[in-house]
Design a protein around this motif. Structure first.
Motif, PDB file in Angstrom:
ATOM      1  N   UNK A   1      16.785  -5.123  -0.473  1.00  0.00           N
ATOM      2  CA  UNK A   1      16.052  -4.539  -1.596  1.00  0.00           C
ATOM      3  C   UNK A   1      14.705  -5.219  -1.765  1.00  0.00           C
ATOM      4  N   UNK A   2      14.705  -6.574  -1.596  1.00  0.00           N
ATOM      5  CA  UNK A   2      13.442  -7.295  -1.683  1.00  0.00           C
ATOM      6  C   UNK A   2      12.500  -6.862  -0.562  1.00  0.00           C
ATOM      7  N   UNK A   3      13.083  -6.693   0.647  1.00  0.00           N
ATOM      8  CA  UNK A   3      12.271  -6.208   1.763  1.00  0.00           C
ATOM      9  C   UNK A   3      11.722  -4.822   1.458  1.00  0.00           C
ATOM     10  N   UNK A   4      12.601  -3.976   0.855  1.00  0.00           N
ATOM     11  CA  UNK A   4      12.176  -2.617   0.506  1.00  0.00           C
ATOM     12  C   UNK A   4      11.021  -2.647  -0.485  1.00  0.00           C
ATOM     13  N   UNK A   5      11.169  -3.501  -1.520  1.00  0.00           N
ATOM     14  CA  UNK A   5      10.118  -3.616  -2.530  1.00  0.00           C
ATOM     15  C   UNK A   5       8.820  -4.123  -1.912  1.00  0.00           C
ATOM     16  N   UNK A   6       8.954  -5.162  -1.070  1.00  0.00           N
ATOM     17  CA  UNK A   6       7.774  -5.725  -0.416  1.00  0.00           C
ATOM     18  C   UNK A   6       7.137  -4.713   0.518  1.00  0.00           C
ATOM     19  N   UNK A   7       7.981  -3.964   1.246  1.00  0.00           N
ATOM     20  CA  UNK A   7       7.464  -2.934   2.155  1.00  0.00           C
ATOM     21  C   UNK A   7       6.735  -1.847   1.383  1.00  0.00           C
ATOM     22  N   UNK A   8       7.339  -1.419   0.256  1.00  0.00           N
ATOM     23  CA  UNK A   8       6.690  -0.393  -0.554  1.00  0.00           C
ATOM     24  C   UNK A   8       5.357  -0.901  -1.108  1.00  0.00           C
ATOM     25  N   UNK A   9       5.329  -2.204  -1.476  1.00  0.00           N
ATOM     26  CA  UNK A   9       4.089  -2.787  -1.973  1.00  0.00           C
ATOM     27  C   UNK A   9       3.037  -2.817  -0.858  1.00  0.00           C
ATOM     28  N   UNK A  10       3.487  -3.181   0.352  1.00  0.00           N
ATOM     29  CA  UNK A  10       2.561  -3.206   1.495  1.00  0.00           C
ATOM     30  C   UNK A  10       2.019  -1.818   1.795  1.00  0.00           C
ATOM     31  N   UNK A  11       2.936  -0.825   1.791  1.00  0.00           N
ATOM     32  CA  UNK A  11       2.511   0.561   2.050  1.00  0.00           C
ATOM     33  C   UNK A  11       1.555   1.037   0.961  1.00  0.00           C
ATOM     34  N   UNK A  12       1.863   0.688  -0.301  1.00  0.00           N
ATOM     35  CA  UNK A  12       0.999   1.089  -1.423  1.00  0.00           C
ATOM     36  C   UNK A  12      -0.403   0.504  -1.246  1.00  0.00           C
ATOM     37  N   UNK A  13      -0.462  -0.802  -0.908  1.00  0.00           N
ATOM     38  CA  UNK A  13      -1.765  -1.432  -0.700  1.00  0.00           C
ATOM     39  C   UNK A  13      -2.500  -0.790   0.464  1.00  0.00           C
ATOM     40  N   UNK A  14      -1.737  -0.516   1.567  1.00  0.00           N
ATOM     41  CA  UNK A  14      -2.375   0.114   2.718  1.00  0.00           C
ATOM     42  C   UNK A  14      -2.849   1.522   2.377  1.00  0.00           C
ATOM     43  N   UNK A  15      -2.035   2.254   1.597  1.00  0.00           N
ATOM     44  CA  UNK A  15      -2.418   3.610   1.188  1.00  0.00           C
ATOM     45  C   UNK A  15      -3.703   3.572   0.353  1.00  0.00           C
ATOM     46  N   UNK A  16      -3.760   2.611  -0.586  1.00  0.00           N
ATOM     47  CA  UNK A  16      -4.951   2.486  -1.420  1.00  0.00           C
ATOM     48  C   UNK A  16      -6.159   2.089  -0.579  1.00  0.00           C
ATOM     49  N   UNK A  17      -5.924   1.198   0.409  1.00  0.00           N
ATOM     50  CA  UNK A  17      -7.017   0.788   1.285  1.00  0.00           C
ATOM     51  C   UNK A  17      -7.538   1.971   2.086  1.00  0.00           C
ATOM     52  N   UNK A  18      -6.600   2.751   2.651  1.00  0.00           N
ATOM     53  CA  UNK A  18      -7.004   3.916   3.440  1.00  0.00           C
ATOM     54  C   UNK A  18      -7.769   4.912   2.577  1.00  0.00           C
ATOM     55  N   UNK A  19      -7.226   5.161   1.364  1.00  0.00           N
ATOM     56  CA  UNK A  19      -7.897   6.100   0.462  1.00  0.00           C
ATOM     57  C   UNK A  19      -9.290   5.598   0.107  1.00  0.00           C
ATOM     58  N   UNK A  20      -9.392   4.282  -0.154  1.00  0.00           N
ATOM     59  CA  UNK A  20     -10.686   3.709  -0.505  1.00  0.00           C
ATOM     60  C   UNK A  20     -11.682   3.800   0.637  1.00  0.00           C
ATOM     61  N   UNK A  21     -11.205   3.487   1.859  1.00  0.00           N
ATOM     62  CA  UNK A  21     -12.094   3.542   3.013  1.00  0.00           C
ATOM     63  C   UNK A  21     -12.545   4.965   3.309  1.00  0.00           C
ATOM     64  N   UNK A  22     -11.610   5.916   3.190  1.00  0.00           N
ATOM     65  CA  UNK A  22     -12.002   7.300   3.446  1.00  0.00           C
ATOM     66  C   UNK A  22     -12.897   7.836   2.329  1.00  0.00           C
ATOM     67  N   UNK A  23     -12.664   7.383   1.112  1.00  0.00           N
ATOM     68  CA  UNK A  23     -13.550   7.786   0.021  1.00  0.00           C
ATOM     69  C   UNK A  23     -14.959   7.260   0.277  1.00  0.00           C
ATOM     70  N   UNK A  24     -15.006   5.995   0.750  1.00  0.00           N
ATOM     71  CA  UNK A  24     -16.308   5.417   1.094  1.00  0.00           C
ATOM     72  C   UNK A  24     -16.948   6.200   2.232  1.00  0.00           C
ATOM     73  N   UNK A  25     -16.124   6.530   3.260  1.00  0.00           N
ATOM     74  CA  UNK A  25     -16.645   7.291   4.390  1.00  0.00           C
ATOM     75  C   UNK A  25     -17.116   8.666   3.949  1.00  0.00           C
ATOM     76  N   UNK A  26     -16.340   9.306   3.059  1.00  0.00           N
ATOM     77  CA  UNK A  26     -16.743  10.619   2.554  1.00  0.00           C
ATOM     78  C   UNK A  26     -18.077  10.528   1.824  1.00  0.00           C
TER      79      UNK A  26
END
Length: 476
Positions: A164-189
């Motif tokens: 469960x801790x791994x799941x939470x940490x993984x979801x946090x990692x994915x969330x951060x990566x998702x936000x990073x990707x969205x931010x980078x693409x927003x910047x690129x746009x």
């Protein structure tokens, strides 16, 4: 023991306290307690002293045993009611073949049987035990199995907690990566929209200039065509006139026709002058903001060696005799870019090669440069470093940066108005990290090549050259 179930209460009342089975020929003692006749006789057998009730220990007379026919009737009723109840609940306590109560347990077949089943051929030679005795025996075994099962359960729960801790940490990692990707693409746009406007404006200007020249050619040709048409009409009319009138001014008319010379239009190229290149590569989009950065020798630690063109910096073998001015870093092994800036966007790249240690980023021009410095945004530094084999963003606490491909070149992009400093791995065109906040005052590029411990970090940091068509010099 009294029970809330009336059937069980009746069964309890119909049970002999000695054999714990239904009464057989129940008799009542003087004290009022009831027993099977055979059970009480066996209990008193061989006793030469006064006999007593096995239940209350009151002395009684053996000859005063009275048959309890009413209790015998109650026993029969209890038996029938028990059988009926068992059938109503699925027949678990009744033999389906003989309709007898299941009182025995066959060890070999691992099944409950009635007395008739035990006497049959199927179970006659098998070891059978009273069902309650078997139940107690297996209850002990089952309870013995509980301890290792509970241990397994404890381990399973611990593992589940870890997962469960791994799941939470993984979801946090994915969330951060998702936000990073969205931010980078927003910047690129954003950059692409700006690039689109610039390209469209340039194209519109080129279109306007070319159309104007083409239209001027059309106007001139139209004027020439009109003059030619007028002269042709005049000559045609002349040819239809009487001879005297035809010959009048004929020489002038011929002269004018002979002197007519078509003026060809100005050559206008319809090939597009500009190259309207569209790229979805973030680096290509950022290169529009590329600036030429050089190093400021007045800020360099005395141990740092700067190249003549001020594009390279490395750790030297000895301390140089340099003025100890307030701008110079000491003992921090750092140097700043020569030019500071406020506002707008800037991008530059630094070759780090295989260096095992380096720090790169920007800082406020106003930072203290004497003594030990804390490389955090709160202290005016926006830095990413490689140290002890780990890439980290210098936040508080530091943020580990996962790197799949070792960067040999690092790109730094500063959007002053947006309050962002972004780092890119130019080698695999991936995003490192983005600091977000608010800037105030002038910022300057920051470089630290790291010390050359053990001679493994002698290679310089190299500021990459800027193409002539890039943004140009770094200036406010």
């Amino acid at each position: 023991m009294a029970t809330d179930n009336p059937v069980e209460s009746l069964q309890e009342e119909a049970t002999c306290p000695i054999c714990l089975e239904y009464f057989t020929e129940p008799v009542t003692l003087e004290c009022g307690h009831n027993f099977c006749r055979a059970c009480i006789a066996q209990c008193w057998e061989g006793s030469d002293t006064d006999i007593s009730c096995p239940q209350c220990r009151e002395t009684v007379q053996q000859r005063n045993l009275r048959p309890n026919r009413r209790l015998a009737n109650v026993v029969e009723i209890a038996k029938r009611l028990s059988l009926q109840t068992a059938k109503g609940t699925g027949g678990d306590g009744v033999c389906g073949e003989h309709q007898e109560t299941l009182k025995l347990f066959c060890e070999e077949d691992q099944t409950s049987v009635c007395v008739v089943c035990h006497l049959s051929r199927a179970h006659r030679d098998h070891r059978v035990v009273p069902i309650k005795e078997a139940a107690e025996e297996y209850k002990v075994k089952l309870q013995g199995a509980l301890s290792p099962l509970r241990k397994e359960l404890e381990e399973a729960l611990a593992l589940m907690s870890e997962e469960k801790e791994k799941t939470t940490e993984w979801q946090r990692t994915v969330k951060n990566k998702r936000e990073m990707i969205a931010g980078e693409f927003n910047k690129l746009h954003t950059l692409l929209r700006e690039e689109e406007q610039l390209l469209l404006q340039s194209l519109e200007e080129e279109e306007r200039e070319t159309l104007q020249r083409l239209r001027e050619n059309v106007t001139k040709l139209s004027q020439q065509s009109s003059s030619l048409q007028q002269l042709i009409t005049e000559i045609e009319e002349k040819c239809q006139q009487p001879v005297v009138k035809l010959l009048k001014d004929v020489k002038s008319t011929l002269s004018r026709s002979e002197n007519v010379k078509l003026q060809e239009p100005e050559a206008v190229s319809t090939d597009l002058k500009n190259v309207y290149k569209i790229s979805l590569d973030m680096r290509e989009a950022l290169k529009r903001f590329e600036v030429d950065v050089t190093l400021d020798p007045d800020t360099a630690n005395p141990r740092l060696l700067l190249s003549e063109d001020r594009k390279r910096v490395s750790w030297g073998d000895r301390c140089q005799d340099l003025p100890d001015n307030p701008q110079r870093f000491d003992p921090c092994a750092s140097v700043l870019g020569a030019e500071g800036f406020v506002g707008r966007r800037r991008y530059w790249e630094v070759e780090v090669g295989d260096k095992p240690e380096w720090d790169l980023g920007v800082c406020r021009e106003s930072v203290n440069r004497k003594g030990l410095v804390t490389l955090t945004p709160e202290d005016g530094y926006w830095i990413v470093w490689l140290w002890n084999g780990e890439y980290k963003a210098c936040t508080y606490p530091k943020t580990p940066l996962p790197v799949s491909v070792r960067p040999r070149r690092v790109g730094i992009f500063v959007d002053y108005e947006a309050g962002e400093v972004s780092f890119y791995n130019v080698t695999d065109k991936s995003h490192f990290f983005t600091f977000t906040g608010t800037f105030s005052g002038k910022l300057r590029p920051f470089f630290c090549p790291g010390v050359n411990t053990g001679g493994t970090n002698s290679a310089p940091l190299i500021i990459c050259p800027v193409p002539a068509q890039a943004g140009g010099n770094l200036c406010p």
